[in-house]
Motif scaffolding. Structure first.
Motif, PDB file in Angstrom:
ATOM      1  N   ARG A 150       0.838  -1.210   0.000  1.00 25.01           N
ATOM      2  CA  ARG A 150       0.000   0.000   0.000  1.00 25.01           C
ATOM      3  C   ARG A 150       0.868   1.253   0.000  1.00 25.01           C
ATOM      4  N   THR A 151       1.926   1.223   0.803  1.00 26.49           N
ATOM      5  CA  THR A 151       2.836   2.378   0.853  1.00 26.49           C
ATOM      6  C   THR A 151       3.525   2.583  -0.496  1.00 26.49           C
ATOM      7  N   GLY A 152       3.861   1.483  -1.176  1.00 30.23           N
ATOM      8  CA  GLY A 152       4.467   1.586  -2.496  1.00 30.23           C
ATOM      9  C   GLY A 152       3.548   2.267  -3.495  1.00 30.23           C
ATOM     10  N   LEU A 153       2.252   1.965  -3.423  1.00 29.24           N
ATOM     11  CA  LEU A 153       1.295   2.620  -4.321  1.00 29.24           C
ATOM     12  C   LEU A 153       1.227   4.123  -4.045  1.00 29.24           C
ATOM     13  N   VAL A 154       1.244   4.465  -2.760  1.00 27.64           N
ATOM     14  CA  VAL A 154       1.239   5.892  -2.400  1.00 27.64           C
ATOM     15  C   VAL A 154       2.524   6.563  -2.886  1.00 27.64           C
ATOM     16  N   ALA A 155       3.663   5.844  -2.779  1.00 27.66           N
ATOM     17  CA  ALA A 155       4.932   6.393  -3.257  1.00 27.66           C
ATOM     18  C   ALA A 155       4.871   6.669  -4.761  1.00 27.66           C
ATOM     19  N   LEU A 156       4.247   5.768  -5.520  1.00 27.53           N
ATOM     20  CA  LEU A 156       4.087   5.991  -6.964  1.00 27.53           C
ATOM     21  C   LEU A 156       3.218   7.217  -7.236  1.00 27.53           C
ATOM     22  N   ALA A 157       2.172   7.372  -6.441  1.00 26.01           N
ATOM     23  CA  ALA A 157       1.309   8.543  -6.608  1.00 26.01           C
ATOM     24  C   ALA A 157       2.072   9.834  -6.288  1.00 26.01           C
ATOM     25  N   LEU A 158       2.890   9.789  -5.224  1.00 31.90           N
ATOM     26  CA  LEU A 158       3.708  10.967  -4.887  1.00 31.90           C
ATOM     27  C   LEU A 158       4.696  11.285  -6.001  1.00 31.90           C
ATOM     28  N   ALA A 159       5.312  10.237  -6.572  1.00 31.50           N
ATOM     29  CA  ALA A 159       6.258  10.434  -7.674  1.00 31.50           C
ATOM     30  C   ALA A 159       5.564  11.057  -8.882  1.00 31.50           C
ATOM     31  N   ALA A 160       4.353  10.607  -9.175  1.00 31.60           N
ATOM     32  CA  ALA A 160       3.605  11.169 -10.289  1.00 31.60           C
ATOM     33  C   ALA A 160       3.260  12.633 -10.026  1.00 31.60           C
ATOM     34  N   GLY A 161       2.858  12.920  -8.774  1.00 31.87           N
ATOM     35  CA  GLY A 161       2.560  14.307  -8.431  1.00 31.87           C
ATOM     36  C   GLY A 161       3.788  15.198  -8.524  1.00 31.87           C
ATOM     37  N   LEU A 162       4.940  14.673  -8.084  1.00 30.02           N
ATOM     38  CA  LEU A 162       6.184  15.442  -8.176  1.00 30.02           C
ATOM     39  C   LEU A 162       6.556  15.685  -9.633  1.00 30.02           C
ATOM     40  N   ALA A 163       6.381  14.669 -10.468  1.00 33.77           N
ATOM     41  CA  ALA A 163       6.678  14.821 -11.899  1.00 33.77           C
ATOM     42  C   ALA A 163       5.815  15.921 -12.512  1.00 33.77           C
ATOM     43  N   ALA A 164       4.564  16.009 -12.083  1.00 34.05           N
ATOM     44  CA  ALA A 164       3.680  17.052 -12.602  1.00 34.05           C
ATOM     45  C   ALA A 164       4.144  18.445 -12.187  1.00 34.05           C
ATOM     46  N   LEU A 165       4.838  18.507 -11.064  1.00 37.57           N
ATOM     47  CA  LEU A 165       5.351  19.794 -10.588  1.00 37.57           C
ATOM     48  C   LEU A 165       6.688  20.171 -11.223  1.00 37.57           C
ATOM     49  N   VAL A 166       7.320  19.203 -11.910  1.00 34.92           N
ATOM     50  CA  VAL A 166       8.674  19.427 -12.410  1.00 34.92           C
ATOM     51  C   VAL A 166       8.782  19.332 -13.934  1.00 34.92           C
ATOM     52  N   VAL A 167       8.170  18.312 -14.520  1.00 31.68           N
ATOM     53  CA  VAL A 167       8.439  17.986 -15.924  1.00 31.68           C
ATOM     54  C   VAL A 167       7.828  18.955 -16.923  1.00 31.68           C
ATOM     55  N   PRO A 168       6.535  19.290 -16.841  1.00 27.72           N
ATOM     56  CA  PRO A 168       5.932  20.130 -17.890  1.00 27.72           C
ATOM     57  C   PRO A 168       6.580  21.508 -17.977  1.00 27.72           C
ATOM     58  N   GLU A 169       6.522  22.087 -19.162  1.00 29.03           N
ATOM     59  CA  GLU A 169       7.025  23.451 -19.327  1.00 29.03           C
ATOM     60  C   GLU A 169       6.163  24.405 -18.510  1.00 29.03           C
ATOM     61  N   GLY A 170       6.800  25.280 -17.754  1.00 31.13           N
ATOM     62  CA  GLY A 170       6.072  26.192 -16.885  1.00 31.13           C
ATOM     63  C   GLY A 170       5.591  25.565 -15.598  1.00 31.13           C
ATOM     64  N   ALA A 171       6.126  24.380 -15.262  1.00 26.04           N
ATOM     65  CA  ALA A 171       5.727  23.692 -14.029  1.00 26.04           C
ATOM     66  C   ALA A 171       6.115  24.521 -12.802  1.00 26.04           C
ATOM     67  N   VAL A 172       5.447  24.235 -11.697  1.00 28.65           N
ATOM     68  CA  VAL A 172       5.618  25.026 -10.471  1.00 28.65           C
ATOM     69  C   VAL A 172       7.057  25.024  -9.990  1.00 28.65           C
ATOM     70  N   LEU A 173       7.731  23.868 -10.072  1.00 27.21           N
ATOM     71  CA  LEU A 173       9.096  23.771  -9.548  1.00 27.21           C
ATOM     72  C   LEU A 173      10.148  24.012 -10.630  1.00 27.21           C
ATOM     73  N   ARG A 174       9.799  24.777 -11.644  1.00 24.60           N
ATOM     74  CA  ARG A 174      10.767  25.270 -12.631  1.00 24.60           C
ATOM     75  C   ARG A 174      10.874  26.787 -12.506  1.00 24.60           C
ATOM     76  N   ASP A 175      12.025  27.303 -12.865  1.00 26.23           N
ATOM     77  CA  ASP A 175      12.207  28.752 -12.846  1.00 26.23           C
ATOM     78  C   ASP A 175      11.265  29.380 -13.875  1.00 26.23           C
ATOM     79  N   PRO A 176      10.422  30.331 -13.479  1.00 28.29           N
ATOM     80  CA  PRO A 176       9.442  30.887 -14.416  1.00 28.29           C
ATOM     81  C   PRO A 176      10.068  31.650 -15.594  1.00 28.29           C
ATOM     82  N   GLU A 177      11.301  32.113 -15.431  1.00 25.81           N
ATOM     83  CA  GLU A 177      11.939  32.881 -16.499  1.00 25.81           C
ATOM     84  C   GLU A 177      12.816  32.019 -17.391  1.00 25.81           C
ATOM     85  N   THR A 178      13.640  31.178 -16.803  1.00 25.55           N
ATOM     86  CA  THR A 178      14.593  30.386 -17.577  1.00 25.55           C
ATOM     87  C   THR A 178      14.130  28.946 -17.813  1.00 25.55           C
TER      88      THR A 178
END
Length: 514
Positions: free
Chosen positions: A267-295
């Motif tokens: 069960r914890t592993g499934l939650v870890a996968l969900a957290l990883a997916a959420g983190l990827a959404a914050l990092v991978v897309p262009e203009g993501a929250v955890l990317r520098d908005p200018e560069t």
């Protein structure tokens, strides 16, 4: 005959390390030791100030003078800034933040259960290799490796029935002894490259130094240091430490997991996968929250890793604890977090005295003056080409015992060495690579490393008498081995004419500096 010679040499090495440990352990308790170091710095600052010690800062042209720590201004600063000196100690916030999450995960049993799975899957002979490799690649997470991997290395070895100090040493060697070596570009690469490029402009205003300037050679050091670190662990450290008998049987993580624990892990592993997916959404897309908005760079992500790790471990620990029944109410979770902080009392006290020792050393300007003096000595040798790079490695390793910050030290040294080396045909990229090799390998044997108190506390959990001498004796073989291996790789790389990074050659012309 050859094997007898090797055994004889090994015995001599172990006797030497035993002598170093005995001498080091005769020193007072680490807290008292740092107080003595503070007194020594005060006396040294008085002498240096009295004789008028000074130097010219190569970057700013400013004259740096030794400051008497007993002067009225410095004494006033000591008392008025004491809270800020303590809370501003770089590792303190990182360690305490991460330990909230780690503490919850540990006390619910999640880490022990996960360790049991890891140990069962990793063949015993490969365990040191895996631990050193994990440490080497941890610099992608900045300093989080100090907080997570080093105690984890000790726990993994303990779970496997091996000496936990050997696991601690292997992890420490990877995290800090090979600092900067990584298969990926880390936050350190652009930081050092920016300093190097600024220094290079003194000779060539158009010169550019990329963040990938040393990527090829630093990436190549990962498998080299992994092999060397594993060999040192199995051939020297573990035989020297011998068997380990825990003072408390609870110090040995159990490798047995119940059906309930295995279900909770899934069960914890499934939650870890969900957290990883959420983190990827914050990092991978262009203009993501955890990317520098200018560069669009990942710098905000890198700076967020400590928080991400703390929150993730806390969530996973709570999920696991809930699934196993160890957490019934919200108060149970809070109680586990509070309990984890109680275990940090010794570290907090050590951090307090270490923070003031490092601050006083910086206030006195003795560190800067030492770096300037070292630069002057190297410049006066008249060496050129490969010998000059070798000298740079050695000087960097020595100065690293005094000044721990890689960027602060390089900001001083680069302004002297980069232009000077350029004039004899050595590229800024090669100068930076030589600096990085020397700067990394002595981190693990200097008490001025900000995380040194944390490593001592981690070792004392398994070995109550573990002290400064014990840690230095355990880490010295790694330091020497990494110095020899890293220097050999760098000089061999240059001799073969291979680029240090994309488009980064060692020499400015085929014949210059050789």
């Amino acid at each position: 005959m050859a094997s007898q010679a090797i055994e004889g040499q090994r015995s001599r090495t172990m006797r030497m390390l035993d002598a170093i440990e005995r001498a080091g352990n005769k020193l007072p308790d680490p807290v008292i030791l740092f107080l003595w170091l503070c007194l020594f710095v005060i006396l040294a600052s008085i002498v240096a100030s009295f004789i008028g010690a000074s130097g010219r800062h190569p970057a700013t042209g400013e004259t740096i003078e030794a400051i008497n720590l007993l002067s009225a201004d410095t004494v006033r600063r000591f008392f008025t800034e004491m809270p800020q000196t303590f809370t501003g100690f770089p590792p303190l916030g990182t360690v305490l933040t991460v330990m909230i999450g780690i503490g919850i995960a540990e006390r619910t049993g999640l880490i022990a259960a996960a360790l049991s799975g890891l140990v069962k899957r990793v063949h015993g002979a490969l365990l040191p290799t895996a631990v050193v490799f994990a440490g080497l690649t941890s610099s992608i997470a900045s300093d989080a490796g100090y907080v997570i991997l080093i105690p984890l290395g000790a726990a993994v070895f303990a779970a496997a029935g091996r000496h936990p100090i050997a696991g601690l040493a292997a992890a420490f060697a990877g995290v800090s002894g090979g600092y900067g070596s990584n298969l990926l570009i880390t936050s350190l690469d652009p930081l050092l490259a920016g300093i190097t490029e600024t220094a290079a402009h003194m000779i060539d205003p158009q010169y550019q130094v990329l963040a990938t300037a040393n990527y090829f050679v630093m990436a190549a050091m990962v498998p080299l240091f992994t092999i060397v670190g594993a060999l040192v662990t199995t051939r020297l450290i573990e035989p020297r430490l011998g068997s380990w008998t825990p003072a408390d049987p609870a110090d040995i993580p159990s490798l047995e997991t119940s059906d309930v624990e295995r279900a909770a892990l899934r069960r914890t592993g499934l939650v870890a996968l969900a957290l990883a997916a959420g983190l990827a959404a914050l990092v991978v897309p262009e203009g993501a929250v955890l990317r520098d908005p200018e560069t669009g760079s990942l710098e905000p992500f890198y700076k967020s890793l400590v928080a991400v790790i703390a929150v993730s471990f806390a969530i996973l620990g709570l999920v696991y604890g809930r699934a196993t029944g160890k957490i019934q109410t919200e108060k149970d979770g809070v109680g586990l977090a509070v309990d984890s902080m109680r275990g940090m009392a010794m570290y907090i006290l050590l951090a307090f005295v270490a923070a003031h020792f490092i601050a006083m050393f910086n206030w006195s300007n003795l560190g800067v003056l030492s770096a300037i003096a070292g630069a002057d000595v190297l410049r006066s040798t008249g060496l050129g080409g490969v010998p000059l790079l070798l000298a740079m490695v050695i000087v960097s390793a020595i100065l690293n015992l005094i000044i721990g910050s890689a960027s602060a030290k390089w900001a001083i040294m680069a302004t002297v060495f980069v232009p000077m080396f350029m004039l004899v045909g050595i590229t800024p990229e090669a100068t930076q690579a030589a600096y990085r090799v020397g700067d990394a390998v002595t981190n693990i044997i200097t008490p001025t490393l900000p995380y040194f108190p944390l490593i001592l506390v981690a070792g004392q959990r398994y070995l109550p008498g573990f002290s400064v001498g014990s840690l230095i004796a355990a880490m010295l073989p790694y330091s020497v081995a990494f110095l020899i291996a890293g220097t050999g790789l760098l000089l061999g790389w240059i001799a073969l004419g291979w680029p240090l990074g994309p488009g980064a050659e060692a020499f400015m012309s085929p014949l210059a500096g050789r």
